[in-house]
Write an enzyme that holds these catalytic residues in place. Structure first.
Site, PDB file in Angstrom:
ATOM      1  N   SER B  15       0.831  -1.208   0.000  1.00 28.18           N
ATOM      2  CA  SER B  15       0.000   0.000   0.000  1.00 28.18           C
ATOM      3  C   SER B  15       0.861   1.252   0.000  1.00 28.18           C
ATOM      4  CB  SER B  15      -0.892   0.022   1.250  1.00 28.18           C
ATOM      5  OG  SER B  15      -1.730  -1.100   1.289  1.00 28.18           O
ATOM      6  N   ARG B  40       0.770   7.964   5.856  1.00 29.12           N
ATOM      7  CA  ARG B  40      -0.120   7.322   6.838  1.00 29.12           C
ATOM      8  C   ARG B  40      -1.536   7.903   6.738  1.00 29.12           C
ATOM      9  NH1 ARG B  40       0.075   2.687   9.061  1.00 29.12           N
ATOM     10  NH2 ARG B  40       2.298   2.953   8.773  1.00 29.12           N
ATOM     11  N   HIS B  43      -3.083   6.606   3.597  1.00 33.96           N
ATOM     12  CA  HIS B  43      -3.377   5.192   3.857  1.00 33.96           C
ATOM     13  C   HIS B  43      -4.675   5.026   4.644  1.00 33.96           C
ATOM     14  CE1 HIS B  43      -2.661   1.305   6.104  1.00 33.96           C
ATOM     15  NE2 HIS B  43      -2.311   0.928   4.890  1.00 33.96           N
TER      16      HIS B  43
END
Lengths: 223, 223
Positions: B15, B40, B43
């Protein structure tokens, strides 16, 4: 900084007015039966993409509300989503929010069977909670396992599917939608890559606030 | 459905690779010191807008990591954000996650003073926790109150500001950024309307995972 003092109710009404107006401007006004869910998700994310991404099987909203009114529990895939679901509303309806991801029992089963906690947590939900509202906003693994259970005859009251991410996420939601449609299981899914615990909780809360008749934040109480 | 069995670590690495590649394609590759936070948040949301919306005061990431390494607590504005912050990482560092929104004491003070719980919760944080990391992902009220405290001399280790919404939200973040810059308080803010508890938690976790050296999910443990 000078701030206008408004109540949370005033702010939410103003926000929902802005959201509906902008949805109309984008040609994305939702049908009346989906409006509460679509607006609540946009309110939680400020992301109008959800007006395109959210899909509903026929009468999914009403069936979810009916289940919550009958005291169905909400089972989430993360403690974060669980923390976002309105506890006062659930209590009023005789329901509760559950999450099995951090259960010692689930951890032990996952270790024993060489599977993941996400899978073991869904197994526990399917074994012990027929008729629950399942709300998933994290990884696709749990949603895929749930689809397997539905193919084997498990019948939750409603599947809320909003995993987020870049690997297997889009496919997991397409597969879950197909399985739910075939099995006649009501489902609300945020298609595509986007989603999250906040989106899963927002969908739950849209149904809970409608079921409880507490559209004013002041009437809801705090988690 | 056939699912490739990958570990959470494999999936996360894949990812993050996809995210970095797509950021590069959009001309939005973050500078190295911001990469962990930007990736992050993308994500957690699958929303690349955050690569544009996130602003950092100089060395904010390193100062946040230093504070967490020294055991600073993370104080959030919702129990949902608190539930999303990595408890195992915080424990490893000697810190903890706190949220005062549902405190009976905070409720009593809010009633007594005719203010909101959000305001009373910030007052408690400022009075009792100098040097904390404050992470706000809900309403702008708390962030504005925090800015008032900073103007009066309160010095948190880091302000993470990601309230979401349509009324006063954009302005609250612009004001907080200005106040933090003037006071020399490190800040990471998601500008514009977008944000949320998941965004606030994701920013915390990017710092925590770096501080703990647990970039592999398997090494992190569950909340």
């Amino acid at each position: 900084m000078m701030v206008q003092h408004k109540t949370p109710g005033d702010i939410e009404r103003t926000s929902m007015g802005i959201i509906l107006e902008e949805l109309a401007g984008l040609g994305l006004t939702p049908p009346p039966e989906h409006q509460a869910v679509v607006c609540r998700v946009v309110h939680a994310t400020a992301d109008f993409d959800y007006a395109r991404n959210l899909v509903f099987t026929p009468d999914a909203v009403q069936k979810g509300i009916d289940a919550l009114l009958a005291g169905a529990p909400v089972i989430t895939d993360t403690n974060m989503a669980k923390a976002g679901v309105s506890r006062p509303c659930l209590q009023k309806l005789g329901g509760e929010a559950l999450c099995f991801m951090a259960d010692a029992e689930v951890a032990a089963v996952a270790r024993e069977k060489g599977t993941t906690r996400a899978v073991a947590a869904v197994d526990k939900a399917a074994a012990q909670h027929p008729g629950a509202v399942l709300a998933f906003g994290n990884a696709p693994t749990g949603l895929l396992r749930l689809a397997d259970w539905i193919e084997q005859g498990y019948r939750p009251a409603l599947v809320i599917g909003a995993p987020v991410g870049f690997v297997n996420v889009v496919e997991s939601k397409e597969h879950a939608l197909e399985v739910c449609r075939r099995a006649g299981v009501p489902a609300i899914l945020a298609m595509g890559r986007k989603g999250g615990s906040g989106v899963a909780a927002a969908i739950c809360n849209a149904l809970l606030y409608t079921a409880c008749g507490t559209l004013d934040p002041a009437a809801r109480g705090w988690n």
